[in-house]
Design an enzyme around this catalytic site. Structure first.
Site, PDB file in Angstrom:
ATOM      1  N   GLU A   1       9.327  -9.168  10.370  1.00 41.50           N
ATOM      2  CA  GLU A   1       9.662 -10.254   9.449  1.00 41.50           C
ATOM      3  C   GLU A   1       8.703 -11.440   9.450  1.00 41.50           C
ATOM      4  OE1 GLU A   1      13.830 -11.338   9.861  1.00 41.50           O
ATOM      5  OE2 GLU A   1      14.476  -9.454   8.960  1.00 41.50           O
TER       6      GLU A   1
ATOM      7  N   GLU B   1      16.380  -2.614   8.629  1.00 46.15           N
ATOM      8  CA  GLU B   1      17.543  -3.425   9.004  1.00 46.15           C
ATOM      9  C   GLU B   1      18.475  -3.503   7.801  1.00 46.15           C
ATOM     10  OE1 GLU B   1      16.892  -7.270  10.744  1.00 46.15           O
ATOM     11  OE2 GLU B   1      15.235  -6.591  12.006  1.00 46.15           O
TER      12      GLU B   1
END
Ligand SMILES: *[C@@H]1O[C@H](CO)[C@@H](O)[C@H](O)[C@H]1NC(C)=O
Ligand SMILES: *[C@@H]1O[C@H](CO)[C@@H](O)[C@H](O)[C@H]1NC(C)=O
Length: 427
Positions: free
Chosen positions: A214, A316
């Site tokens: 991320e 995710e």
């Protein structure tokens, strides 16, 4: 875990981007053999969150002493406040108990084939002056054997980089995004090199390394990020050649932005996996969506995923349809869903009672029913390309995020190829 207020625009854009294209899939097999066949098999996995990188909302008990003062909000401030000796004792205990071999066995018995394991740079290449403590790698070394016994592949995921690549607590350090400043990029490459070398004899199990979790695209130089991905690829494949390399989409559109970059069929890069994270709880508009809206948004992702030009996983995702889980948005912070998250532009949608803490068994039957539909729809959508990895295996008190208990309760399918609510994406 994406858990920051200023991300909601990109997350929203991805969720609602309805422009599915139907480009033909063109892959060729990697020049080197990776032990998991990402071309032909589906990734079905679970993240081992809150293990080697602390997150207050996954293990609130560790952070409870600072619930009011909010002086400890992440692993950095935790280790800084406790000091090396006390932090080392406490974290060693945590590493040895939060996840054990029995968990790997159960994950295998649940029909999954992957675990994604977040780890911080400080486990292998701490910087002078860092308060972080070490010892994680010894536990991870043991876990390689547990994964081998359970026939699980490991996607090893660098979750925290020097300076923090996103400013989230789950990068180790909540606050500014200082990655790409000073020597932080080369320090990150060093950490990757050490990880890749350390596990080069275990590539039967460690089948992929994710260069960085991320990176916050909107706060970073994306050209420099791409250069980092290229050199990270050289680093990881140079160590043994048998790892796949995983890159995160940096919250840019996984299809329109990333197609053309490190494309398997047209560049020299091979065995590259693009990782996109898909949550529907990090904007006011998303938490206001109805259960059927959530299912439709998940289903809309399927054809987009199928249209990418490299292997693509949803690395995710969750069963949650609200951001109610305690401290999900940061220690001491409230939720958009009940309008208690400051500066988020949110207004009251509903009460977080029964959703913020508690067990899977405590969820209302309505919430269980909606959650099971949402999970089955996401599985149908995300299997339209390389597969998926649920966030997360276990939490102390966030039921919608707790794969172990969701599976035991029959709300997550076991085996993961079965469906309680089939065909939601085909109507
Ligand atoms: C181990 O996992 C691989 C990949 O998922 C699978 O093809 C194989 O059949 C499994 N082996 C056993 C013994 O379960
Ligand atoms: C998960 O299940 C265990 C065992 O039943 C229970 O002790 C725990 O409270 C549950 N946690 C959640 C969040 O459901």
């Amino acid at each position: 875990m994406l858990s920051n207020t200023f991300l909601h625009l990109s997350a929203l854009a991805v969720s609602f981007l309805g422009t599915a294209q139907s480009a033909p899939l063109t892959f060729r097999l990697g020049k080197r053999d990776v032990a998991f066949d990402y071309q032909n098999d589906k990734v079905r996995g679970v993240n081992l969150g809150g293990w080697f990188v602390l997150e207050p909302w996954i293990t609130p008990s560790i952070f409870q002493p600072w619930a009011t003062s909010m002086t400890v909000v992440d692993e950095y401030t935790y280790t800084q406040t406790l000091g090396k000796d006390a932090a080392s004792t406490a974290l060693t205990n945590h590493w040895n108990t939060w996840i054990t071999e029995d968990d790997f066995t159960q994950i295998g018995q649940n029909g999954l084939n992957h675990v994604r394991i977040p780890i911080g740079y400080w486990a292998v290449a701490p910087l002078d002056g860092d308060p972080y403590v070490q010892g994680q790698l010894d536990v991870l070394d043991q876990a390689i054997g547990w994964a081998r016994n359970a026939n699980l592949s490991i996607l090893l995921d660098l979750h925290g980089a020097p300076g923090s690549q996103n400013g989230f607590d789950n990068s180790g350090r909540y606050g500014p995004v200082d990655w790409q400043q000073g020597d932080t990029v080369s320090q990150t490459i060093t950490a990757l090199q050490m990880l890749a070398q350390h596990y080069s004899g275990d590539t039967d199990v460690v089948t992929a390394i994710e260069l960085l979790n991320e990176p916050l695209g909107g706060s970073l130089n994306l050209d420099e990020l791409k250069t980092f991905y290229q050199s990270g690829y050289e680093t990881v494949t140079g160590a043994s050649g048998n790892y796949a390399t995983c890159i995160h989409d940096a919250f840019q559109n996984f299809e329109t932005y990333w197609n053309g970059f490190m494309t398997q069929a047209s560049s020299g890069d091979q065995n590259v996996i693009l990782d996109t994270h898909q949550y529907q709880v990090f904007s006011p508009a998303q938490v206001a969506m109805s259960p059927t809206d959530h299912v439709s948004a998940a289903c809309a992702l399927g054809p987009q995923l199928a249209s990418t030009d490299k292997w693509t996983i949803v690395g995710e995702w969750t069963g949650a349809q609200t951001d109610c889980a305690q401290w999900l948005n940061g220690l001491g912070k409230g939720a958009r869903y009940d309008g208690t998250l400051a500066n988020s532009g949110s207004s009251y949608v509903g009460s977080c009672a029964g959703k913020s803490t508690g067990t899977v068994a405590d969820l209302s039957s309505d919430d269980q029913y909606n959650l099971a539909h949402f999970i089955d729809a996401q599985l149908d959508a995300y299997e339209q390309h390389t597969g998926w990895i649920f966030w997360t295996w276990r939490t102390e008190s966030a039921p919608e995020w707790h794969l172990q208990n969701l599976t035991a309760a029959g709300l997550f399918p076991n085996p993961p190829t079965s469906r309680t609510y089939p065909g939601q994406c085909s109507s």
